[in-house]
Design an enzyme around this catalytic site. Sequence first.
Site, PDB file in Angstrom:
ATOM      1  CG  HIS A 134      -0.232   3.670   5.693  1.00  0.00           C
ATOM      2  ND1 HIS A 134       0.141   3.024   6.842  1.00  0.00           N
ATOM      3  CD2 HIS A 134      -0.444   2.687   4.777  1.00  0.00           C
ATOM      4  CE1 HIS A 134       0.156   1.709   6.629  1.00  0.00           C
ATOM      5  NE2 HIS A 134      -0.205   1.482   5.389  1.00  0.00           N
ATOM      6  CB  CYS A 182      -0.919  -0.022   1.214  1.00  0.00           C
ATOM      7  SG  CYS A 182      -0.097  -0.543   2.735  1.00  0.00           S
TER       8      CYS A 182
HETATM    9  N1  LIG Z   1      -3.571  -5.497   5.270  1.00  0.00           N
HETATM   10  C1  LIG Z   1      -3.108  -4.545   4.503  1.00  0.00           C
HETATM   11  O1  LIG Z   1      -3.396  -3.393   4.756  1.00  0.00           O
HETATM   12  C2  LIG Z   1      -2.248  -4.857   3.312  1.00  0.00           C
HETATM   13  C3  LIG Z   1      -2.057  -3.855   2.355  1.00  0.00           C
HETATM   14  C4  LIG Z   1      -1.287  -4.142   1.237  1.00  0.00           C
HETATM   15  C5  LIG Z   1      -0.681  -5.376   1.100  1.00  0.00           C
HETATM   16  N2  LIG Z   1      -0.866  -6.317   2.065  1.00  0.00           N
HETATM   17  C6  LIG Z   1      -0.213  -7.619   1.866  1.00  0.00           C
HETATM   18  O2  LIG Z   1      -1.173  -8.564   1.447  1.00  0.00           O
HETATM   19  C7  LIG Z   1      -0.817  -9.857   1.936  1.00  0.00           C
HETATM   20  C8  LIG Z   1      -1.968 -10.406   2.742  1.00  0.00           C
HETATM   21  O3  LIG Z   1      -2.184  -9.512   3.836  1.00  0.00           O
HETATM   22  P1  LIG Z   1      -3.583  -9.400   4.578  1.00  0.00           P
HETATM   23  O4  LIG Z   1      -3.506  -8.194   5.419  1.00  0.00           O
HETATM   24  O5  LIG Z   1      -4.710  -9.553   3.622  1.00  0.00           O
HETATM   25  O6  LIG Z   1      -3.489 -10.679   5.520  1.00  0.00           O
HETATM   26  P2  LIG Z   1      -4.649 -11.359   6.353  1.00  0.00           P
HETATM   27  O7  LIG Z   1      -5.760 -10.406   6.592  1.00  0.00           O
HETATM   28  O8  LIG Z   1      -3.994 -12.033   7.493  1.00  0.00           O
HETATM   29  O9  LIG Z   1      -5.212 -12.434   5.333  1.00  0.00           O
HETATM   30  C9  LIG Z   1      -4.487 -13.562   4.948  1.00  0.00           C
HETATM   31  C10 LIG Z   1      -5.465 -14.712   4.772  1.00  0.00           C
HETATM   32  O10 LIG Z   1      -4.756 -15.862   4.320  1.00  0.00           O
HETATM   33  C11 LIG Z   1      -5.167 -16.967   5.133  1.00  0.00           C
HETATM   34  N3  LIG Z   1      -4.174 -18.019   5.156  1.00  0.00           N
HETATM   35  C12 LIG Z   1      -3.264 -18.333   6.117  1.00  0.00           C
HETATM   36  N4  LIG Z   1      -2.558 -19.407   5.735  1.00  0.00           N
HETATM   37  C13 LIG Z   1      -3.014 -19.786   4.532  1.00  0.00           C
HETATM   38  C14 LIG Z   1      -2.693 -20.830   3.640  1.00  0.00           C
HETATM   39  N5  LIG Z   1      -1.731 -21.702   3.897  1.00  0.00           N
HETATM   40  N6  LIG Z   1      -3.361 -20.908   2.483  1.00  0.00           N
HETATM   41  C15 LIG Z   1      -4.339 -20.039   2.202  1.00  0.00           C
HETATM   42  N7  LIG Z   1      -4.712 -19.043   3.014  1.00  0.00           N
HETATM   43  C16 LIG Z   1      -4.039 -18.908   4.167  1.00  0.00           C
HETATM   44  C17 LIG Z   1      -5.394 -16.342   6.491  1.00  0.00           C
HETATM   45  O11 LIG Z   1      -6.128 -17.204   7.317  1.00  0.00           O
HETATM   46  P3  LIG Z   1      -5.910 -17.063   8.912  1.00  0.00           P
HETATM   47  O12 LIG Z   1      -6.598 -15.806   9.303  1.00  0.00           O
HETATM   48  O13 LIG Z   1      -6.547 -18.284   9.438  1.00  0.00           O
HETATM   49  O14 LIG Z   1      -4.423 -17.004   9.141  1.00  0.00           O
HETATM   50  C18 LIG Z   1      -6.173 -15.098   6.070  1.00  0.00           C
HETATM   51  O15 LIG Z   1      -7.526 -15.388   5.800  1.00  0.00           O
HETATM   52  C19 LIG Z   1       0.489  -9.660   2.717  1.00  0.00           C
HETATM   53  O16 LIG Z   1       1.564  -9.860   1.835  1.00  0.00           O
HETATM   54  C20 LIG Z   1       0.417  -8.198   3.114  1.00  0.00           C
HETATM   55  O17 LIG Z   1       1.679  -7.634   3.371  1.00  0.00           O
HETATM   56  C21 LIG Z   1      -1.659  -6.097   3.160  1.00  0.00           C
END
Ligand SMILES: NC(=O)c1ccc[n+]([C@@H]2O[C@H](COP(=O)([O-])OP(=O)(O)OC[C@H]3O[C@@H](n4cnc5c(N)ncnc54)[C@H](OP(=O)(O)O)[C@@H]3O)[C@@H](O)[C@H]2O)c1
Length: 343
Positions: free
Chosen positions: A228, A149
């Site tokens: 942010h 982001c």
């Molecule tokens: N959040 C942000 O603001 C943001 C912004 C830009 C980029 N990102 C990036 O996007 C990516 C994901 O972030 P997020 O914030 O969306 O994370 P998140 O909310 O934790 O979502 C990740 C999802 O993947 C699931 N998961 C865990 N292990 C898995 C597996 N082996 N196979 C399939 N699914 C699985 C998690 O389940 P559980 O909950 O059970 O673990 C959760 O539902 C990261 O690289 C992050 O840096 C995030």
Amino acid sequence: MANDDANIVVNGIGTVGKRVAHAVKKQDDMDLYGVADVAPTADLRSNLEGPLEGTRLFCSVPDKVEDLEEAGFKVEDDLPSLLDTGKIDLVVDATPPEIDEKNKEVYEEKGVKAIFQGGADASIAPVSFNALANYGEAGDVDWVRVVSCNTTSLTRTLWSLDSNIGVEKAIGNLVRRGGDPPQDSRGPINSIVPVTHIPSHHGPDVQEIMPDLNITTLAVKVPTTLSHLHMINADLSESVSREDVLRIFEKTPRIRLFEAEQGYDSTAKIIERFRDQRLRYDMPEVAVWEETVEVEDNTAYWIHQVHQESIIVPENIDAIRAMLNLADRDESIRKTNDNLGIE
Ligand SMILES: NC(=O)c1ccc[n+]([C@@H]2O[C@H](COP(=O)([O-])OP(=O)(O)OC[C@H]3O[C@@H](n4cnc5c(N)ncnc54)[C@H](OP(=O)(O)O)[C@@H]3O)[C@@H](O)[C@H]2O)c1
């Protein structure tokens, strides 16, 4: 659903995955074949009963199928078996860092292209992606990483000035949110946490996309969840006016000007506008405060706001089109923006 549309699966239905899956559903040249996850999370349940209702659910790993079924989810199959069918053109992986690395091995074995997110190390893919800056580079590769982001917002604003005027050097001061709204595991907190090395990783990440850009970033984390905020100065190669910079920002897709004078004088006030107007108050545009745009001796200054949860959603959609050669850059950005109601 046209049969010849590209079939997309989103793996990992968390903050990013649920939004990208919903955005894929809203496009007319790709189909959301299904979503995949491993655990019966509230996010998964809320979305399959809400914006993703009717979407097929796959279990990301075979040995977790029972967990999902026992929690009442209808699981079509496991993801590796689905990928074996040859029906899937591309997986958008939105799983946490390190899990994405393991998943890549599966996609590679099955011969399916994938997009990874900004938390992954840049080495996960040959192309780190931003639609405006390097759309064309994604056409020839099987792996793309949509940058974070923070990097997305820096790239959009700096690319717009660099491609229209030229940027000699940029300094970004990043004030980052402590956690996303549902991430109560990260709080409560009462502190400001600096990144104690300079540059923070954000500047080098922008250089993954714009290798010739001279940029340094400094970053802190603060106790807010909404967004942010970045304070930037950029030394330009030519003498231009404040109005020139405003005009460039205004005409660049996904950058939006807000006037503090109209009441949009804080991150919360801008978010409140989108709470009134959009699902989940998503704001994939970078919000630049008009009054903060100044130019002094060839240096441009501005402050912008980044809605961390949604800014990367349209970039994922454009990355799908770029990798599957579905449209050129400008057509893809226009389609994505129209279908998602983005300005
Ligand atoms: N959040 C942000 O603001 C943001 C912004 C830009 C980029 N990102 C990036 O996007 C990516 C994901 O972030 P997020 O914030 O969306 O994370 P998140 O909310 O934790 O979502 C990740 C999802 O993947 C699931 N998961 C865990 N292990 C898995 C597996 N082996 N196979 C399939 N699914 C699985 C998690 O389940 P559980 O909950 O059970 O673990 C959760 O539902 C990261 O690289 C992050 O840096 C995030």
